[in-house]
Scaffold this motif. Structure first.
Motif, short mmCIF file in Angstrom:
data_model
loop_
_atom_site.label_atom_id
_atom_site.label_comp_id
_atom_site.label_asym_id
_atom_site.label_seq_id
_atom_site.Cartn_x
_atom_site.Cartn_y
_atom_site.Cartn_z
N VAL A 24 0.77 -0.98 -0.32
CA VAL A 24 -0.04 -0.19 -0.24
C VAL A 24 0.96 1.87 -0.14
O VAL A 24 0.16 2.08 -0.49
CB VAL A 24 -1.08 0.10 1.20
CG1 VAL A 24 -1.69 1.14 1.03
CG2 VAL A 24 -1.72 -0.90 1.21
N LEU A 25 2.19 1.01 0.46
CA LEU A 25 2.56 2.14 0.73
C LEU A 25 3.98 3.08 -0.35
O LEU A 25 3.27 3.61 -1.34
CB LEU A 25 4.29 1.89 1.67
CG LEU A 25 4.80 3.50 1.82
CD1 LEU A 25 4.39 4.86 2.13
CD2 LEU A 25 6.07 3.06 2.51
N VAL A 26 4.16 1.24 -1.37
CA VAL A 26 4.78 1.81 -2.54
C VAL A 26 3.25 2.08 -3.17
O VAL A 26 3.77 3.73 -4.35
CB VAL A 26 5.05 0.58 -3.58
CG1 VAL A 26 5.05 0.03 -5.13
CG2 VAL A 26 6.10 -0.34 -2.49
N VAL A 27 2.14 1.54 -3.89
CA VAL A 27 1.20 2.35 -4.52
C VAL A 27 0.72 4.02 -4.33
O VAL A 27 0.61 4.71 -4.91
CB VAL A 27 -0.07 1.49 -4.51
CG1 VAL A 27 -1.06 2.29 -4.88
CG2 VAL A 27 0.11 -0.36 -4.61
N LEU A 28 0.44 4.02 -2.72
CA LEU A 28 0.58 5.45 -2.45
C LEU A 28 1.41 6.43 -2.89
O LEU A 28 1.41 7.64 -3.76
CB LEU A 28 -0.18 5.40 -0.97
CG LEU A 28 -0.90 5.18 -0.42
CD1 LEU A 28 -1.60 5.25 0.95
CD2 LEU A 28 -2.23 5.17 -0.86
N ILE A 68 1.32 6.37 6.79
CA ILE A 68 2.51 5.60 7.13
C ILE A 68 3.15 6.20 8.61
O ILE A 68 3.22 5.35 9.48
CB ILE A 68 3.73 7.05 6.40
CG1 ILE A 68 3.78 6.72 5.68
CG2 ILE A 68 5.17 6.21 7.07
CD1 ILE A 68 4.34 7.72 4.04
N ARG A 69 2.36 7.69 9.09
CA ARG A 69 2.46 7.55 10.81
C ARG A 69 1.32 6.66 11.41
O ARG A 69 2.17 5.98 12.90
CB ARG A 69 2.01 8.95 11.62
CG ARG A 69 2.84 9.23 12.29
CD ARG A 69 2.26 10.69 12.74
NE ARG A 69 1.51 11.23 13.96
CZ ARG A 69 1.02 11.56 14.64
NH1 ARG A 69 0.94 13.26 13.60
NH2 ARG A 69 0.77 11.83 15.46
N MET A 70 0.24 6.70 11.46
CA MET A 70 -0.21 5.37 12.34
C MET A 70 0.12 3.96 11.78
O MET A 70 0.35 3.06 12.57
CB MET A 70 -1.68 6.02 11.48
CG MET A 70 -2.80 3.88 11.97
SD MET A 70 -4.56 4.72 11.41
CE MET A 70 -5.45 4.31 12.58
N ASN A 71 0.91 3.55 10.37
CA ASN A 71 0.52 2.12 9.92
C ASN A 71 2.42 1.88 10.08
O ASN A 71 2.13 0.73 11.02
CB ASN A 71 0.14 2.12 8.43
CG ASN A 71 -0.96 1.89 7.75
OD1 ASN A 71 -1.60 1.07 8.98
ND2 ASN A 71 -1.38 2.37 7.39
#
Length: 169
Positions: A24-28, A68-71
């Protein structure tokens, strides 16, 4: 009594947690990169730089920062009748159920927050995600979280037994 001690550990987190956090980070980040590329391309074609066009990119970047901060505090979590286990690469953290203040859902995607009375190594709050497909299988996963909540309530009611010769402060 022996049946209570041999209670099986139940996993609360999805086994695809690493895939969830990384993909999900890469997609965002790819989406924001595409937006920035398109804004630069349109600015070069038009020949003028308008700051208003960059607001949407800024807003989306801010929401990615919040994600990012939450995950970064989303962990693999398991539990039994007495403890909550936070599984990490280097070491596992054992949290007594009496230390858990509450377990609440925080996002529509199914990320739960665990709030503690006394901070542990992870801090006062940490998160877990029960399923990648949370909105579609929420009944099954919410029931598992309700079992954890019942175990926490039982742990509150359980009387602590001290040794007779223990020093009390």
């Amino acid at each position: 009594m022996a049946a209570d001690k041999s209670q099986r550990i139940k996993s609360l987190s999805t086994r695809y947690l690493g895939f969830y956090k990384n993909s999900v980070l890469v997609v965002l980040i790819g989406f924001v990169g595409f937006l920035i590329f398109m804004k630069i391309k349109s600015s070069l074609e038009v020949g003028s730089f308008r700051i208003f066009d960059w607001y949407i990119t800024g807003y989306i970047s801010f929401f990615i920062y919040l994600w990012i901060r939450m995950n970064r505090n989303v962990h693999q979590v398991e539990f039994d009748n007495e403890f909550l286990y936070v599984i990490q690469k280097g070491q596992d953290i054992l949290i007594p159920l009496e230390n858990i203040k509450e377990v609440d859902i925080k996002t529509l995607g199914g990320v739960y927050e665990v709030e503690l009375f006394q901070p542990e190594q992870l801090g006062k709050k940490f998160y877990f995600k029960p399923s990648l497909l949370y909105p579609f299988n929420f009944k099954k996963k919410d029931e598992l979280v309700n079992v954890l909540r019942r175990n926490i309530n039982r742990a509150y009611q359980k009387k602590q037994e001290f040794q007779r010769n223990a020093l009390h402060s």
